[in-house]
Design an enzyme around this catalytic site. Structure first.
Site, short mmCIF file in Angstrom:
data_model
loop_
_atom_site.label_atom_id
_atom_site.label_comp_id
_atom_site.label_asym_id
_atom_site.label_seq_id
_atom_site.Cartn_x
_atom_site.Cartn_y
_atom_site.Cartn_z
N LYS A 133 -2.92 0.14 -12.61
CA LYS A 133 -3.74 -0.26 -11.46
C LYS A 133 -4.09 0.96 -10.60
O LYS A 133 -5.23 1.15 -10.22
CB LYS A 133 -3.02 -1.32 -10.61
CG LYS A 133 -3.90 -1.75 -9.43
CD LYS A 133 -3.25 -2.66 -8.42
CE LYS A 133 -4.11 -2.72 -7.16
NZ LYS A 133 -3.49 -3.37 -6.03
N TYR A 190 -5.20 -10.04 -2.90
CA TYR A 190 -6.14 -10.73 -3.79
C TYR A 190 -5.99 -10.33 -5.27
O TYR A 190 -6.77 -10.76 -6.11
CB TYR A 190 -7.59 -10.46 -3.33
CG TYR A 190 -7.87 -10.95 -1.93
CD1 TYR A 190 -8.13 -12.29 -1.67
CD2 TYR A 190 -7.87 -10.07 -0.84
CE1 TYR A 190 -8.39 -12.74 -0.37
CE2 TYR A 190 -8.12 -10.51 0.46
CZ TYR A 190 -8.37 -11.85 0.68
OH TYR A 190 -8.62 -12.29 1.96
N ASP A 191 -4.99 -9.52 -5.60
CA ASP A 191 -4.84 -9.06 -6.99
C ASP A 191 -4.80 -10.20 -8.02
O ASP A 191 -5.41 -10.07 -9.08
CB ASP A 191 -3.57 -8.19 -7.14
CG ASP A 191 -3.79 -6.76 -6.66
OD1 ASP A 191 -4.91 -6.25 -6.82
OD2 ASP A 191 -2.84 -6.16 -6.14
N ASP A 230 -8.90 1.72 4.98
CA ASP A 230 -9.38 0.38 5.26
C ASP A 230 -9.94 -0.11 3.95
O ASP A 230 -10.67 0.60 3.26
CB ASP A 230 -10.43 0.36 6.36
CG ASP A 230 -10.59 -1.06 6.89
OD1 ASP A 230 -9.57 -1.69 7.21
OD2 ASP A 230 -11.72 -1.55 6.96
N SER A 231 -9.53 -1.29 3.57
CA SER A 231 -9.92 -1.76 2.25
C SER A 231 -10.18 -3.24 2.30
O SER A 231 -9.85 -3.92 3.28
CB SER A 231 -8.81 -1.44 1.25
OG SER A 231 -7.58 -1.94 1.71
N ARG A 236 -8.18 2.29 -4.24
CA ARG A 236 -7.32 3.14 -3.42
C ARG A 236 -6.99 4.42 -4.17
O ARG A 236 -6.99 5.51 -3.60
CB ARG A 236 -6.04 2.39 -3.03
CG ARG A 236 -5.24 3.07 -1.93
CD ARG A 236 -4.20 2.14 -1.32
NE ARG A 236 -4.86 1.00 -0.70
CZ ARG A 236 -4.94 -0.21 -1.24
NH1 ARG A 236 -4.36 -0.47 -2.39
NH2 ARG A 236 -5.59 -1.17 -0.62
N LYS A 250 0.83 -1.21 0.00
CA LYS A 250 0.00 0.00 0.00
C LYS A 250 0.86 1.26 0.00
O LYS A 250 0.56 2.22 -0.70
CB LYS A 250 -0.87 0.03 1.26
CG LYS A 250 -2.02 -0.92 1.26
CD LYS A 250 -2.84 -0.65 2.50
CE LYS A 250 -3.93 -1.66 2.70
NZ LYS A 250 -4.61 -1.42 3.99
N PHE A 290 -0.52 -7.14 -4.79
CA PHE A 290 -0.43 -7.90 -3.54
C PHE A 290 -1.81 -8.51 -3.25
O PHE A 290 -2.77 -8.30 -4.00
CB PHE A 290 0.03 -6.99 -2.39
CG PHE A 290 -0.94 -5.89 -2.04
CD1 PHE A 290 -0.98 -4.73 -2.79
CD2 PHE A 290 -1.82 -6.02 -0.97
CE1 PHE A 290 -1.89 -3.71 -2.48
CE2 PHE A 290 -2.72 -5.01 -0.65
CZ PHE A 290 -2.75 -3.86 -1.41
#
Ligand code: IMP
Length: 198
Positions: free
Chosen positions: A177, A156-157, A71-72, A183, A13, A154
């Site tokens: 991306k 679940y990509d 938060d994601s 994000r 992130k 990273f």
């Protein structure tokens, strides 16, 4: 130079955030770089609540810096928007993503076409030195793939397939991306508030 502290320990992130906010005249620090070592309990039930809990907890320690927290997570419609706010904790925090991803693929064994719809959600919360807060939400729609594909990104990509681009977010260039991602969108929406404060 004004400072922004991004309240995460996740290097993936941090990399994305430095790229997305790179055009602002501020120094961007991770918590580690800011010398802040606290473990915040994310016990909210929504992305908004959790992002605000983190931003406030760090903001109250950090002097004169804007604190951002996110938060994601991944919402998979076929399994009732799981893992959602539990995305990092799904099957255990230390479980490798190869295992988490395979578990989601397996749970969607019967799901076809549109039934595989999913989205990444990100809420960015900002805590400004005057004690005010803001939240902004961004999403990206996609589908769960049938196998892991791609080496970038990273989490679940590798199983997050974006039909419009014919690839997973792990197969995309990081720039691409960031320009499409949950994000990226939430941070872009937060930028005007940061600029106003600066
Ligand atoms: P958080 O640190 O509590 O926000 O955890 C979010 C979790 O959601 C991450 O650890 C990943 O499992 C997942 N996640 C969030 N954003 C992404 C992304 O861009 N790609 C892949 N997985 C993501």
């Amino acid at each position: 130079m004004k400072k922004i502290i991004f309240a995460t320990g996740n290097e993936g992130k941090m990399k994305e955030i430095r790229m997305i906010l790179g055009d602002l005249p501020v120094e961007i620090l991770s918590m580690k770089e800011a010398g802040i070592h606290v473990n915040v309990v994310e016990d909210g039930s929504t992305f908004e609540e959790n992002a605000l809990i983190k931003a406030k907890a760090i903001g109250e320690i950090a002097k004169d810096a804007i604190v951002l927290a996110d938060d994601s997570g991944l919402e998979v419609d076929y399994i009732h928007q799981e893992p959602g706010v539990y995305s990092a904790r799904y099957l255990g925090e230390d479980t490798p993503y190869s295992v988490k991803n395979q578990s989601i693929i397996d749970r969607l064994e019967e799901a076809k076409g549109q039934e595989r719809s999913a989205r990444f959600v990100c809420v960015i919360a900002a805590y400004f030195p005057d004690g005010t807060t803001k939240t902004e939400r961004g999403t990206i729609e996609g589908e769960i793939g049938y196998e892991e594909k791609g080496e970038n990104g990273f989490g679940y990509d590798p199983i997050f397939y974006v039909p419009a681009y014919g690839c997973t977010t792990a197969q995309m260039d990081p720039e691409l991306k960031n320009s499409l991602s949950h994000r990226g969108k939430a941070l872009e929406a937060m930028k005007p508030w940061i600029k106003e404060y600066l």
